[in-house]
Scaffold this active site. Structure first.
Site, PDB file in Angstrom:
ATOM      1  N   ASP A 200      -0.995   6.288   5.982  1.00 47.31           N
ATOM      2  CA  ASP A 200      -1.140   4.838   5.959  1.00 47.31           C
ATOM      3  C   ASP A 200      -2.356   4.514   6.832  1.00 47.31           C
ATOM      4  O   ASP A 200      -2.282   4.585   8.062  1.00 47.31           O
ATOM      5  CB  ASP A 200       0.143   4.196   6.501  1.00 47.31           C
ATOM      6  CG  ASP A 200       0.028   2.681   6.643  1.00 47.31           C
ATOM      7  OD1 ASP A 200      -1.096   2.156   6.520  1.00 47.31           O
ATOM      8  OD2 ASP A 200       1.057   2.032   6.894  1.00 47.31           O
ATOM      9  N   GLN A 203      -4.565   0.393   9.311  1.00 47.94           N
ATOM     10  CA  GLN A 203      -5.137  -0.021  10.604  1.00 47.94           C
ATOM     11  C   GLN A 203      -6.266   0.889  11.086  1.00 47.94           C
ATOM     12  O   GLN A 203      -6.810   0.663  12.161  1.00 47.94           O
ATOM     13  CB  GLN A 203      -4.032  -0.076  11.670  1.00 47.94           C
ATOM     14  CG  GLN A 203      -2.977  -1.133  11.422  1.00 47.94           C
ATOM     15  CD  GLN A 203      -3.501  -2.563  11.563  1.00 47.94           C
ATOM     16  OE1 GLN A 203      -4.559  -2.811  12.137  1.00 47.94           O
ATOM     17  NE2 GLN A 203      -2.764  -3.508  11.015  1.00 47.94           N
ATOM     18  N   LYS A 226      -7.985  -6.260   5.346  1.00 46.28           N
ATOM     19  CA  LYS A 226      -8.076  -5.935   6.777  1.00 46.28           C
ATOM     20  C   LYS A 226      -9.447  -5.368   7.137  1.00 46.28           C
ATOM     21  O   LYS A 226      -9.697  -5.006   8.274  1.00 46.28           O
ATOM     22  CB  LYS A 226      -6.993  -4.920   7.155  1.00 46.28           C
ATOM     23  CG  LYS A 226      -5.571  -5.484   7.079  1.00 46.28           C
ATOM     24  CD  LYS A 226      -4.571  -4.468   7.542  1.00 46.28           C
ATOM     25  CE  LYS A 226      -3.158  -4.786   7.133  1.00 46.28           C
ATOM     26  NZ  LYS A 226      -2.543  -5.880   7.885  1.00 46.28           N
ATOM     27  N   CYS A 364       6.469  -6.445  11.628  1.00 46.44           N
ATOM     28  CA  CYS A 364       6.988  -5.593  10.537  1.00 46.44           C
ATOM     29  C   CYS A 364       7.239  -4.172  11.026  1.00 46.44           C
ATOM     30  O   CYS A 364       6.953  -3.197  10.307  1.00 46.44           O
ATOM     31  CB  CYS A 364       6.046  -5.569   9.341  1.00 46.44           C
ATOM     32  SG  CYS A 364       5.811  -7.165   8.603  1.00 46.44           S
TER      33      CYS A 364
HETATM   34  N1  PMP Z   1       0.775  -0.492   7.240  1.00 43.68           N
HETATM   35  C1  PMP Z   1       0.254  -0.941   8.379  1.00 43.68           C
HETATM   36  C2  PMP Z   1       0.076   0.019   9.539  1.00 43.68           C
HETATM   37  C3  PMP Z   1      -0.108  -2.280   8.505  1.00 43.68           C
HETATM   38  O1  PMP Z   1      -0.616  -2.738   9.652  1.00 43.68           O
HETATM   39  C4  PMP Z   1       0.068  -3.145   7.397  1.00 43.68           C
HETATM   40  C5  PMP Z   1      -0.294  -4.620   7.484  1.00 43.68           C
HETATM   41  N2  PMP Z   1       0.094  -5.252   8.653  1.00 43.68           N
HETATM   42  C6  PMP Z   1       0.595  -2.628   6.221  1.00 43.68           C
HETATM   43  C7  PMP Z   1       0.934  -1.290   6.181  1.00 43.68           C
HETATM   44  C8  PMP Z   1       0.789  -3.471   5.013  1.00 43.68           C
HETATM   45  O2  PMP Z   1      -0.447  -3.909   4.537  1.00 43.68           O
HETATM   46  P1  PMP Z   1      -0.545  -5.003   3.390  1.00 43.68           P
HETATM   47  O3  PMP Z   1       0.284  -6.176   3.863  1.00 43.68           O
HETATM   48  O4  PMP Z   1      -1.992  -5.317   3.302  1.00 43.68           O
HETATM   49  O5  PMP Z   1       0.007  -4.397   2.152  1.00 43.68           O
END
Ligand code: PMP
Length: 407
Positions: A200, A203, A226, A364
């Protein structure tokens, strides 16, 4: 390019907005970054001059948008150093990329009794899809533990690999603590156990050089919004030998080879994972964002943000009662903290009234909050256009919060 932060700021129209009559101090870049002129103009340009659905038409405009869309795929492949642009699947973002994996990888390779490994620091986007897969297939989700600072306990992670492990899905950088995981080492160890790895990179991609061949990962997910790109576009990178085997995620137009009323065969990757009209404007905008980033250079971006992060940590640590959540030598441009016993929402609201945008809550990552024994944090996260004055405003704001809310 000479690093002139004021020049960069002038390229982001939103940064001249006033909030409650005060200059906007935007420190919520971990949630989404602002967009430079070049990206906004590219989006306008497509709609004003070329707009036409891709992959289907023989007419002039459709050929132009198809070329721009496929060139955007090439641009992404080049940026992450993929071997081929056929390893780049466009999605709506990191969340959709991981859901695609949990469905398509899960349906293709996973069976009852198999195991998936994630870590205790994951964003819900890299946890919940795997929980659902494990429920659906009667599999086991194994969790790599973290220590009191929020760092992965590597020997414990490595103990989880066994002959039933089908995938390790792990974040490169924590969206809460900014901790950077030693991803090359982890991938190496996973491969020694013949376990493929999904990273993932939501970030990490905006802030550091992320080279899929150097990391040697099998899959990677990230979001355009992002990294100065448009909302609603993201990427799943995958090795071709997996992508070409994996069953489709969604189905419909644009991903088929031949359809009869009884049966359908599918195109190879990446198109087999891109059912329906893709967000071609988003993809073209993402390519413009990558051009923007590469023009500055990720080393310069990282240096600038590192300086701001260290400056912010120093300022916050100098305030009595401020607690930094998550400590590591190797961190990205995210700082989570709490001000005494003040609720993060109250802190965020007071900062907001001062024109300072930070994120508050569980980000989240509820299991990570449980690990730290808290319900949420205040999170400041930095981007190319932030300045030490932004950090000064944050520190002054936090001092004010402390006077107002803490005994
Ligand atoms: N993984 C990480 C580490 C994140 O920071 C985020 C977004 N905060 C996501 C996944 C999900 O990204 P998105 O909402 O753009 O799908």
């Amino acid at each position: 390019m000479i690093f002139d932060v004021n020049f960069f700021r002038s390229q982001f129209p939103i940064l001249s907005e006033k909030i409650y009559g005060k200059q906007l101090v935007y420190l919520d870049n971990g949630a989404t970054t602002q967009k430079p002129h070049s990206v906004l103009e590219k989006i306008m340009d497509v709609y004003e001059r070329y707009n036409s659905n891709v992959h289907r038409g023989v007419h002039h405009l459709s050929n132009i948008t198809t070329d721009l869309h496929e060139n955007a795929r090439k641009r992404v492949a080049e940026h992450i150093n993929a071997i081929s642009d056929r390893e780049v699947v466009f999605t709506r973002g990191t969340t959709e990329s991981i859901n695609l994996m949990a469905y398509s990888f899960g349906e293709t390779y996973c069976h009852e009794g198999d195991e998936i490994i994630v870590s205790a620091m994951e964003h819900h986007a890299n946890l919940v899809p795997w929980q659902l897969l494990c429920e659906r297939k009667k599999m086991k989700l194994r969790i790599a533990p973290i220590d009191a600072n929020g760092c992965l306990i590597l020997p414990e992670l490595y103990k989880l690999f066994n002959e039933r492990t089908k995938l390790l899905s792990i974040t490169h950088v924590s969206n809460v603590t900014g901790i950077v995981n030693p991803i090359e080492e982890i991938v190496n160890e996973a491969h020694a156990h013949h376990v493929p790895v999904l990273i993932d990179a939501a970030q990490s991609m905006p802030h550091m050089i992320v080279d899929v061949q150097a990391i040697d990962c099998d899959f990677m997910a990230f979001s355009g919004h992002k990294m100065y790109g448009p909302n609603g576009i993201g990427v799943l990178y995958g090795r071709r030998r997996f992508l070409d085997e994996m069953v489709p995620y969604q189905s419909g137009g644009a991903m088929i080879d031949k359809v009869t009323l009884e049966k359908t065969t599918f195109l190879p990757a990446p198109l087999r994972f891109e059912a329906g009209t893709p967000d071609y404007v988003g993809a073209i905008g993402l390519a413009a964002a990558i051009d923007y980033i590469d023009n500055i250079g990720k080393e310069s971006i990282r240096d600038h943000e590192k300086h701001l992060t260290e400056y912010a940590l120093e300022g916050l640590r100098s305030i009595d009662g401020v607690r930094i959540i998550g400590e590591s030598e190797n961190r990205s441009s995210v700082v989570s903290f709490l001000v005494g016993d003040a609720h993060p929402y109250d802190t965020g609201m007071i900062l907001d009234k001062m024109g300072i945008a930070v994120r508050t809550g569980h980000h989240c990552a509820q299991p990570l909050m449980t690990h730290f024994g808290i319900t949420g944090t205040v999170r400041a996260s930095f981007a190319i256009y932030n300045t030490t004055s932004d950090v000064d405003a944050l520190i002054d704001g936090v001092k004010r919060v402390k006077t107002m809310l803490c005994k």
